[in-house]
Design an enzyme around this catalytic site. Structure first.
Site, PDB file in Angstrom:
ATOM      1  N   ASP A 109      -4.627  13.874  -4.578  1.00 19.93           N
ATOM      2  CA  ASP A 109      -4.949  12.400  -4.149  1.00 19.93           C
ATOM      3  C   ASP A 109      -6.466  12.435  -3.495  1.00 19.93           C
ATOM      4  O   ASP A 109      -6.856  13.315  -2.784  1.00 19.93           O
ATOM      5  CB  ASP A 109      -4.070  11.913  -2.935  1.00 19.93           C
ATOM      6  CG  ASP A 109      -4.154  10.462  -2.801  1.00 19.93           C
ATOM      7  OD1 ASP A 109      -4.635   9.833  -3.920  1.00 19.93           O
ATOM      8  OD2 ASP A 109      -4.043   9.803  -1.648  1.00 19.93           O
ATOM      9  N   HIS A 116     -12.762   1.622   1.929  1.00 23.12           N
ATOM     10  CA  HIS A 116     -11.566   2.359   2.110  1.00 23.12           C
ATOM     11  C   HIS A 116     -12.107   3.516   3.223  1.00 23.12           C
ATOM     12  O   HIS A 116     -11.547   3.687   4.332  1.00 23.12           O
ATOM     13  CB  HIS A 116     -10.664   2.784   1.241  1.00 23.12           C
ATOM     14  CG  HIS A 116      -9.164   3.470   1.972  1.00 23.12           C
ATOM     15  ND1 HIS A 116      -8.357   2.794   2.567  1.00 23.12           N
ATOM     16  CD2 HIS A 116      -9.075   4.639   1.840  1.00 23.12           C
ATOM     17  CE1 HIS A 116      -7.514   3.667   3.020  1.00 23.12           C
ATOM     18  NE2 HIS A 116      -7.763   4.862   2.534  1.00 23.12           N
ATOM     19  N   ARG A 125     -11.906   8.007  13.518  1.00 22.24           N
ATOM     20  CA  ARG A 125     -13.109   8.628  14.209  1.00 22.24           C
ATOM     21  C   ARG A 125     -14.038   7.641  14.637  1.00 22.24           C
ATOM     22  O   ARG A 125     -15.001   7.475  14.354  1.00 22.24           O
ATOM     23  CB  ARG A 125     -13.983   9.532  13.340  1.00 22.24           C
ATOM     24  CG  ARG A 125     -13.159  10.638  12.607  1.00 22.24           C
ATOM     25  CD  ARG A 125     -13.904  11.672  12.032  1.00 22.24           C
ATOM     26  NE  ARG A 125     -14.512  10.942  10.739  1.00 22.24           N
ATOM     27  CZ  ARG A 125     -14.141  10.673   9.668  1.00 22.24           C
ATOM     28  NH1 ARG A 125     -12.553  10.995   9.465  1.00 22.24           N
ATOM     29  NH2 ARG A 125     -14.563   9.840   8.786  1.00 22.24           N
ATOM     30  N   GLU A 182      -0.415   2.553   0.505  1.00 18.90           N
ATOM     31  CA  GLU A 182      -1.740   2.710  -0.076  1.00 18.90           C
ATOM     32  C   GLU A 182      -1.759   2.443  -1.561  1.00 18.90           C
ATOM     33  O   GLU A 182      -1.260   3.275  -2.229  1.00 18.90           O
ATOM     34  CB  GLU A 182      -2.493   4.265   0.110  1.00 18.90           C
ATOM     35  CG  GLU A 182      -2.864   4.464   1.647  1.00 18.90           C
ATOM     36  CD  GLU A 182      -3.564   5.707   1.866  1.00 18.90           C
ATOM     37  OE1 GLU A 182      -3.631   6.556   0.859  1.00 18.90           O
ATOM     38  OE2 GLU A 182      -3.955   5.964   2.845  1.00 18.90           O
ATOM     39  N   GLU A 184      -2.712   2.583  -5.092  1.00 21.51           N
ATOM     40  CA  GLU A 184      -4.024   3.155  -5.867  1.00 21.51           C
ATOM     41  C   GLU A 184      -3.651   2.956  -7.495  1.00 21.51           C
ATOM     42  O   GLU A 184      -2.604   2.902  -7.776  1.00 21.51           O
ATOM     43  CB  GLU A 184      -3.783   4.755  -5.521  1.00 21.51           C
ATOM     44  CG  GLU A 184      -3.782   4.980  -3.944  1.00 21.51           C
ATOM     45  CD  GLU A 184      -4.055   6.337  -3.716  1.00 21.51           C
ATOM     46  OE1 GLU A 184      -4.001   7.326  -4.342  1.00 21.51           O
ATOM     47  OE2 GLU A 184      -3.810   6.521  -2.288  1.00 21.51           O
ATOM     48  N   GLN A 223       0.206  11.242  10.691  1.00 24.05           N
ATOM     49  CA  GLN A 223      -1.080  11.741   9.935  1.00 24.05           C
ATOM     50  C   GLN A 223      -2.349  11.957  11.148  1.00 24.05           C
ATOM     51  O   GLN A 223      -3.239  13.066  10.890  1.00 24.05           O
ATOM     52  CB  GLN A 223      -1.628  10.819   8.820  1.00 24.05           C
ATOM     53  CG  GLN A 223      -2.920  10.777   8.341  1.00 24.05           C
ATOM     54  CD  GLN A 223      -3.411   9.980   7.136  1.00 24.05           C
ATOM     55  OE1 GLN A 223      -2.909   8.809   7.430  1.00 24.05           O
ATOM     56  NE2 GLN A 223      -4.392  10.116   6.570  1.00 24.05           N
ATOM     57  N   TYR A 227      -3.889  15.788  11.104  1.00 25.96           N
ATOM     58  CA  TYR A 227      -4.896  16.119   9.907  1.00 25.96           C
ATOM     59  C   TYR A 227      -6.061  16.786  10.381  1.00 25.96           C
ATOM     60  O   TYR A 227      -6.644  17.349   9.395  1.00 25.96           O
ATOM     61  CB  TYR A 227      -5.206  14.829   9.283  1.00 25.96           C
ATOM     62  CG  TYR A 227      -6.369  13.959   9.971  1.00 25.96           C
ATOM     63  CD1 TYR A 227      -6.351  13.676  11.179  1.00 25.96           C
ATOM     64  CD2 TYR A 227      -7.691  13.914   9.255  1.00 25.96           C
ATOM     65  CE1 TYR A 227      -7.429  12.713  11.748  1.00 25.96           C
ATOM     66  CE2 TYR A 227      -8.723  13.306   9.829  1.00 25.96           C
ATOM     67  CZ  TYR A 227      -8.583  12.951  10.929  1.00 25.96           C
ATOM     68  OH  TYR A 227      -9.822  12.153  11.530  1.00 25.96           O
ATOM     69  N   THR A 240       5.689   9.552  -2.653  1.00 25.05           N
ATOM     70  CA  THR A 240       4.642   8.960  -3.394  1.00 25.05           C
ATOM     71  C   THR A 240       5.454   8.218  -4.520  1.00 25.05           C
ATOM     72  O   THR A 240       6.132   8.674  -5.239  1.00 25.05           O
ATOM     73  CB  THR A 240       3.807   9.900  -3.918  1.00 25.05           C
ATOM     74  OG1 THR A 240       3.182  10.584  -2.853  1.00 25.05           O
ATOM     75  CG2 THR A 240       2.591   9.047  -4.694  1.00 25.05           C
ATOM     76  N   THR A 328      -6.954   5.090  -1.958  1.00 27.45           N
ATOM     77  CA  THR A 328      -6.453   3.346  -1.798  1.00 27.45           C
ATOM     78  C   THR A 328      -7.684   2.540  -2.143  1.00 27.45           C
ATOM     79  O   THR A 328      -8.794   3.036  -2.191  1.00 27.45           O
ATOM     80  CB  THR A 328      -6.315   3.234  -0.137  1.00 27.45           C
ATOM     81  OG1 THR A 328      -5.595   4.170   0.405  1.00 27.45           O
ATOM     82  CG2 THR A 328      -6.166   1.806   0.026  1.00 27.45           C
TER      83      THR A 328
HETATM   84 MN    MN Z   1      -4.026   8.046  -0.698  1.00 31.36          MN
END
Ligand code: MN
Length: 359
Positions: A109, A116, A125, A182, A184, A223, A227, A240, A328
């Site tokens: 991905d 995005h 952040r 998301e 896509e 996440q 992450y 997915t 995304t």
């Molecule tokens: Mn994605």
């Protein structure tokens, strides 16, 4: 005409009637045309490619077979004298079971929308620059879990895992409270490449069979805690979804458009593209009847050809069925962003439907 599935589209899929083995089909309007039946009756020399439990043998056959098949099917569906051959092989799509159309090789991905990536940067952040320093030098991506890619309509179970809000002292375990979508585009590899070989941006269409709608289900609370420093893991790998119909690249020939611009900074030579490399496709995200967002794919910073070239620049090989998500799709405007849906709403029943429609 007007259905999104007219003779200019002709996507491929895999279907089964009850008690019968899976077959390859092409969608026309609200019907699935059983290619295994018409190919055998029409004595097409590639007929064995359509009596298969996945699109992989057909996708591996390469562009010459893809093109001749598309020309043959177009003829079948537009020539009145073919009516007697075609009509018995048509099944209403809501009368058949649509299966996962291809066997997924590796799943990657990407994160190719500047809008995005900036939104997510601000979310995860808040005190730093929204885009990380490498973002405009290379298409950022991660390897995902191919075994949990499922066809649209498959129920998705809300994932459990660890989550820890910044204000919590310790992590807790339980069902995700921030399950997100998301939307896509997913790109599917047909023709493989050898280890040690690189696929140039100019060879994109020689290897890429087509495009699916893709939902990268994301548990934001899992996440956010997991992450750093290695990226997404369990917050993404539980499921997915991809559309049941794969739109061949040939159906998108009129959709190619210029990328929004990669002058500052200039990209390295292996990422250069000639001519229009972006896709002018309007994505619409509809959740339980409500339009959530209308993001324009043409605003994506990185092209699919650059994502493929970057994936193989280290000599990593491609396999038939490899799938990569674009990231995304988000535009600059508020209604072009994918907002988090109501987290309290259960997704049980999988009303999320994915189709790639051509205008
Ligand atoms: Mn994605």
């Amino acid at each position: 005409a007007g259905s999104g599935f007219d003779v200019d589209h002709l996507p491929f899929g895999l279907f089964a009637r009850s008690g019968e083995r899976p077959r390859v089909a092409v969608r026309i309007g609200d019907f699935a045309l059983d290619l295994s039946v018409v190919a055998a009756a029409d004595m097409v020399d590639t007929h064995a490619l359509f009596d298969q439990p996945s699109l992989n043998p057909f996708m591996a056959a390469g562009p010459a077979v893809w093109d001749s098949t598309r020309a043959w099917v177009t003829g079948l569906l537009t020539d009145e004298t073919e009516r007697d051959l075609v009509e018995p092989a048509l099944a209403p799509v809501d009368s058949v079971r649509m299966l996962m159309p291809f066997e997924v090789g590796d799943y990657i991905d990407f994160y190719a929308s500047e809008h995005h990536a900036s939104n997510v940067g601000r979310m995860f952040r808040p005190d730093a620059e929204p885009l990380l320093p490498n973002w405009k030098n290379l298409p950022v991506g991660y390897h995902g879990r191919s075994g949990t890619v499922v066809v649209s309509g498959t129920d998705v179970v809300r994932p459990c895992g660890q989550r820890k809000a910044p204000s919590d002292d310790l992590p807790t375990y339980g069902p995700s409270q921030r399950l997100d979508i998301e939307a896509e585009l997913g790109f599917v590899v047909g023709v493989p490449s050898a280890m040690g070989e690189r696929v140039a941006t100019a060879d994109f269409a020689r290897h890429t069979f087509g495009v699916v709608g893709l939902n990268d289900w994301s548990a934001r609370d899992i996440q956010a805690w997991e992450y750093v420093p290695l990226g997404p893991f369990l917050g993404k790998s539980f499921a997915t979804s991809v559309s049941a119909w794969v739109t061949p690249l040939a159906a998108l020939s009129a959709a190619w458009t210029d990328l929004p611009g990669q002058d500052d900074p200039q990209v390295l030579d292996y990422l250069r593209v000639e001519g229009p490399a972006g896709l002018d496709i309007d994505v619409e995200v509809v959740l339980d009847g409500d339009v959530v967002a209308r993001p324009p794919y043409r605003t994506m910073y990185w092209s699919p050809a650059q994502m493929l070239a970057h994936t193989t620049v280290n000599g990593a090989s491609l396999r038939t069925g490899d799938l990569w998500g674009s990231g995304t799709v988000s535009g600059p405007e508020r209604d072009q962003r994918q907002r988090q849906p109501d987290a309290r709403k259960p997704y049980h029943g999988a009303s999320f439907r994915l189709d790639v429609c051509c205008p």
